[in-house]
Design a protein around this motif. Structure first.
Motif, short mmCIF file in Angstrom:
data_model
loop_
_atom_site.label_atom_id
_atom_site.label_comp_id
_atom_site.label_asym_id
_atom_site.label_seq_id
_atom_site.Cartn_x
_atom_site.Cartn_y
_atom_site.Cartn_z
N ASP A 1 -1.45 3.79 7.57
CA ASP A 1 -0.96 3.07 8.74
C ASP A 1 -0.13 1.89 8.23
N GLU A 2 1.18 1.98 8.37
CA GLU A 2 2.09 0.94 7.87
C GLU A 2 1.91 -0.40 8.57
N LYS A 3 1.57 -0.39 9.83
CA LYS A 3 1.42 -1.64 10.58
C LYS A 3 0.18 -2.41 10.15
N ARG A 4 -0.90 -1.70 9.88
CA ARG A 4 -2.16 -2.35 9.50
C ARG A 4 -2.35 -2.42 7.99
N ASN A 5 -1.48 -1.71 7.24
CA ASN A 5 -1.60 -1.65 5.78
C ASN A 5 -2.98 -1.18 5.35
N LEU B 1 0.82 -1.22 0.00
CA LEU B 1 0.00 0.00 0.00
C LEU B 1 0.85 1.27 0.00
N LEU B 2 1.79 1.38 0.90
CA LEU B 2 2.59 2.60 0.99
C LEU B 2 3.40 2.82 -0.29
N ASP B 3 3.98 1.76 -0.81
CA ASP B 3 4.74 1.87 -2.06
C ASP B 3 3.83 2.36 -3.20
N ASN C 1 3.87 9.64 6.12
CA ASN C 1 2.87 8.84 5.42
C ASN C 1 1.55 9.58 5.23
N MET C 2 1.64 10.88 5.03
CA MET C 2 0.45 11.71 4.78
C MET C 2 0.46 12.14 3.31
N THR D 1 -1.52 20.39 4.07
CA THR D 1 -1.55 19.26 5.00
C THR D 1 -2.77 18.40 4.67
N GLY D 2 -2.51 17.30 3.99
CA GLY D 2 -3.57 16.37 3.64
C GLY D 2 -4.01 15.58 4.84
N ALA D 3 -5.21 15.08 4.77
CA ALA D 3 -5.76 14.30 5.86
C ALA D 3 -5.71 12.80 5.56
N PHE D 4 -5.11 12.43 4.43
CA PHE D 4 -5.04 11.04 3.99
C PHE D 4 -3.79 10.41 4.60
#
Length: 118
Positions: free
Chosen positions: A55-59, A18-20, A33-34, A49-52
């Motif tokens: 969460d890397e731990k939960r993907n 997801l993050l990639d 990660n925003m 400043t985006g609100a999106f």
């Protein structure tokens, strides 16, 4: 393992990407990660400043803009950005990240013709 179990497994294997994926398709915002929200556009303001958030731990992702409040995983984000359905999104993401998609045979087997039985 049947198709549905393989499909669910492929979807699980895609989640860590997801993050990639987000880094490749979303506009970065201030904060770890925003990003600018692809749903509501949060992050276009003067402070950028985006609100999106991811969460890397939960993907999982979530937009913290109260009017938007969208959340999901890589498949949900891909579907929205590319206008595809879930099955197409999973198949395309599998190809993108080298994850095995259920029901596909290796290329060598699909090109072989069946030999007649004597």
């Amino acid at each position: 393992m049947d198709f549905l179990e393989q499909y669910k497994e492929a979807r699980r294997e895609l989640k860590p990407y997801l993050l990639d994926y987000a880094r490749g398709v979303l506009e970065k915002s201030k904060g770890r990660n925003m990003f600018k929200c692809p749903f509501c556009g949060s992050g276009d303001g003067s402070h950028h400043t985006g609100a999106f958030s991811i969460d890397e731990k939960r993907n999982k992702y979530k937009c913290f803009n109260g009017a938007c409040d969208k959340k999901g995983d890589i498949v949900d984000l891909y579907k929205h950005i590319n206008g595809t359905d879930e099955k197409a999104a999973v198949k395309e993401l599998c190809a993108m990240y080298g994850v095995s998609y259920p029901g596909e045979l290796p290329e060598i087997q699909t090109k072989q013709k069946a030999k007649p039985v004597k």
